[in-house]
Design a protein around this motif. Structure first.
Motif, mmCIF file in Angstrom:
data_model
loop_
_atom_site.group_PDB
_atom_site.id
_atom_site.type_symbol
_atom_site.label_atom_id
_atom_site.label_comp_id
_atom_site.label_asym_id
_atom_site.label_seq_id
_atom_site.Cartn_x
_atom_site.Cartn_y
_atom_site.Cartn_z
ATOM 1 N N ASP A 82 -23.320 76.913 -27.373
ATOM 2 C CA ASP A 82 -23.869 75.584 -27.121
ATOM 3 C C ASP A 82 -24.926 75.305 -28.186
ATOM 4 O O ASP A 82 -26.109 75.594 -28.020
ATOM 5 C CB ASP A 82 -24.481 75.522 -25.716
ATOM 6 C CG ASP A 82 -24.665 74.090 -25.246
ATOM 7 O OD1 ASP A 82 -24.556 73.187 -26.093
ATOM 8 O OD2 ASP A 82 -24.924 73.886 -24.055
ATOM 9 N N THR A 142 -28.154 72.913 -27.326
ATOM 10 C CA THR A 142 -29.157 73.256 -26.313
ATOM 11 C C THR A 142 -29.657 74.695 -26.399
ATOM 12 O O THR A 142 -30.709 74.998 -25.837
ATOM 13 C CB THR A 142 -28.593 73.015 -24.905
ATOM 14 O OG1 THR A 142 -27.408 73.811 -24.727
ATOM 15 C CG2 THR A 142 -28.253 71.541 -24.715
ATOM 16 N N ASP A 143 -28.930 75.562 -27.093
ATOM 17 C CA ASP A 143 -29.349 76.955 -27.194
ATOM 18 C C ASP A 143 -30.459 77.075 -28.243
ATOM 19 O O ASP A 143 -30.239 76.768 -29.420
ATOM 20 C CB ASP A 143 -28.162 77.832 -27.593
ATOM 21 C CG ASP A 143 -28.475 79.315 -27.423
ATOM 22 O OD1 ASP A 143 -29.667 79.655 -27.308
ATOM 23 O OD2 ASP A 143 -27.533 80.119 -27.406
ATOM 24 N N ASN A 185 -34.399 68.434 -27.433
ATOM 25 C CA ASN A 185 -34.202 68.201 -26.008
ATOM 26 C C ASN A 185 -34.967 69.276 -25.237
ATOM 27 O O ASN A 185 -35.395 70.277 -25.831
ATOM 28 C CB ASN A 185 -32.704 68.182 -25.641
ATOM 29 C CG ASN A 185 -31.987 69.455 -26.044
ATOM 30 O OD1 ASN A 185 -32.298 70.541 -25.560
ATOM 31 N ND2 ASN A 185 -31.023 69.319 -26.953
ATOM 32 N N PRO A 186 -35.141 69.109 -23.937
ATOM 33 C CA PRO A 186 -35.945 70.076 -23.173
ATOM 34 C C PRO A 186 -35.428 71.507 -23.233
ATOM 35 O O PRO A 186 -36.203 72.453 -23.073
ATOM 36 C CB PRO A 186 -35.887 69.529 -21.745
ATOM 37 C CG PRO A 186 -35.650 68.054 -21.916
ATOM 38 C CD PRO A 186 -34.760 67.941 -23.113
ATOM 39 N N LEU A 187 -34.126 71.697 -23.481
ATOM 40 C CA LEU A 187 -33.566 73.040 -23.484
ATOM 41 C C LEU A 187 -33.853 73.800 -24.779
ATOM 42 O O LEU A 187 -33.980 75.021 -24.760
ATOM 43 C CB LEU A 187 -32.056 72.969 -23.236
ATOM 44 C CG LEU A 187 -31.635 72.396 -21.873
ATOM 45 C CD1 LEU A 187 -30.119 72.307 -21.778
ATOM 46 C CD2 LEU A 187 -32.192 73.257 -20.745
ATOM 47 N N ASN A 188 -33.929 73.096 -25.914
ATOM 48 C CA ASN A 188 -34.186 73.802 -27.175
ATOM 49 C C ASN A 188 -35.633 73.639 -27.647
ATOM 50 O O ASN A 188 -35.950 73.952 -28.794
ATOM 51 C CB ASN A 188 -33.217 73.322 -28.264
ATOM 52 C CG ASN A 188 -33.391 71.840 -28.595
ATOM 53 O OD1 ASN A 188 -34.443 71.244 -28.405
ATOM 54 N ND2 ASN A 188 -32.322 71.238 -29.095
ATOM 55 N N SER A 243 -38.276 75.283 -27.121
ATOM 56 C CA SER A 243 -39.005 76.500 -27.480
ATOM 57 C C SER A 243 -38.876 76.848 -28.960
ATOM 58 O O SER A 243 -39.750 77.516 -29.522
ATOM 59 C CB SER A 243 -38.522 77.683 -26.638
ATOM 60 O OG SER A 243 -37.138 77.892 -26.842
#
Length: 320
Positions: free
Chosen positions: A172, A175-176, A262-265, A267
Motif C-alpha cells: 500500500d 498509506t504505508d 494522509n493520517p496513515l503516512n 509519521s
C-alpha cells in the motif's frame, strides 16, 4: 608640520566624495547595464528583502489587532518551545532523510542522462528521448500528485495492477509510512531528472571536439573519452549544483508532500515545511511558525556557507 596635517585631513575628507563621484560616473557610463538589471533588482528588493521586517514576530507574541510593532517581545520563547517539543526530532529526521534520499538518487541521474544523450548519434531518437524525459517537468505539482494517487490507488491504480500481474503482492504505497519517502523521491526524479540534464548538456556543448579527436587517434574507447574528457568538464557544474543542493538540505517543499500526506503516512511524511504550514496558516500560530521557518532558513544558510568553504579549500569550484 601643521600644514601637512591639514592637507592630509582634507585628502581624507575628500576621498569618500571622490569615490562616490567615481561610482556615479560608472553608473552614468554603463546606464544600459544598470537599466537591464533594474527589474530583477527591484523584484528581489520588494518581494524578497522588503517583507523580511516581519521576521521580528518570531521573537514576539504576535497579536493581529496590535500589529507587528505593537505586539510584545518574548525573546527566544518560540524557539525553545520548538526545540523541546516531542515532535522536534521526528521533523528533523523526516526532513533530513527525504533530502538526503533525494540527493543520493536524484543528483546523479541528470548527469548520467546528459552523458548518455551526448553520446547518442541518432538525431530522431535523441530528440524523442529528450522530449520524453523533459515533458514531466511541465506538469504542475497538483496534477502530478493526482497522477501519483491515481497510479498507486489500491483499487484502480495501474502500477498496482502491473505489480499484481507480475505475481507480487502490491504494498500500500499511499498509506504505508515505509514507502512514502521512496514514492516521493522516485516521482520527483521522474518529474525533474530530464529537465536537470539541460545544464549538463550545455556544459558538454563547450567541450573542444579536438580533445575527442586526439583521444580517438590515441586509441581511446568511448567509455574512456567519457571518463577522461566529459566527466572532468562537468565537474565544475556538478560542484556548484551540489553546493546549492546542500544549501537547501532542510528546504523540502511542502506542496507535494502536503498533497500526498494522509493520517496513515504522517509519521514519515511530516517535515518542517508542512508543520510550519499547519501551525501558521491552519492553527494561526503566526509567531511560532515564523520562528520555525527562521530556524530552518538559518540552518540552510549555515550549510551553504560551510559546504562552500569546504569546497573552496579543496578546489577552485566554489560559489564565492
Amino acid at each position: 608640520m601643521p600644514n601637512t596635517n591639514a592637507a592630509a585631513s582634507s585628502v581624507a575628507l575628500s576621498s569618500p566624495a571622490k569615490r562616490r563621484k567615481g561610482i556615479g560616473r560608472k553608473i552614468v557610463r554603463n546606464w544600459e547595464l544598470y537599466l537591464f538589471i533594474a527589474p530583477a533588482f527591484f523584484y528581489f528588493l520588494i518581494f524578497s528583502y522588503g517583507p523580511m521586517y516581519g521576521i521580528q514576530i518570531a521573537f514576539k507574541s504576535y497579536i493581529p489587532t496590535k500589529g507587528i510593532f505593537g505586539s510584545p517581545w518574548v525573546g527566544f520563547d518560540h524557539f525553545v518551545r520548538f526545540f523541546h517539543s516531542y515532535y522536534f526530532w521526528d521533523l528533523i529526521w523526516n526532513t533530513l532523510s527525504i533530502s538526503l534520499y533525494e540527493l543520493a538518487v536524484g543528483f546523479p541521474i541528470p548527469i548520467i542522462l546528459a552523458l548518455a544523450f551526448n553520446e547518442v548519434r541518432n538525431g530522431f531518437f535523441k530528440k524523442l528521448a529528450q522530449t520524453v524525459t523533459y515533458a514531466p517537468h511541465f506538469i504542475s505539482v497538483v496534477v502530478m500528485a493526482g497522477m501519483i494517487i491515481s497510479f498507486l490507488s489500491p483499487s484502480t491504480g495501474i502500477l498496482v495492477r502491473m505489480i499484481e500481474w507480475l505475481g507480487f503482492a502490491a504494498p500500500d504505497l499511499l498509506t504505508d509510512p515505509k514507502w512514502f519517502k521512496t514514492m516521493y523521491v522516485l516521482s520527483g526524479v521522474w518529474q525533474s531528472a530530464g529537465w536537470g540534464t539541460i545544464i549538463y548538456l550545455a556544459a558538454l556543448a563547450g567541450v573542444d571536439p579536438g580533445l575527442h579527436e586526439a583521444a580517438i587517434i590515441d586509441g581511446a574507447s568511448r567509455f574512456q573519452r567519457v571518463r577522461h574528457i566529459n566527466i572532468p568538464t562537468l565537474l565544475p557544474t556538478m560542484t556548484i549544483l551540489l553546493i546549492l543542493n546542500m544549501g537547501s538540505l532542510f528546504g523540502v517543499g511542502f506542496e507535494k508532500i502536503l498533497l500526498l500526506q494522509n493520517p496513515l503516512n504522517m509519521s514519515s511524511s511530516d517535515v518542517i515545511s508542512t508543520y510550519v504550514y499547519r501551525s501558521g496558516l491552519v492553527d494561526a500560530q503566526y509567531s511560532f511558525s515564523t520562528a520555525i521557518g527562521l530556524f530552518n532558513s538559518v540552518i540552510n544558510a549555515i550549510l551553504l556557507v560551510v559546504v562552500n568553504q569546504i569546497v573552496r579549500r579543496t578546489s577552485e569550484n566554489s560559489l564565492w
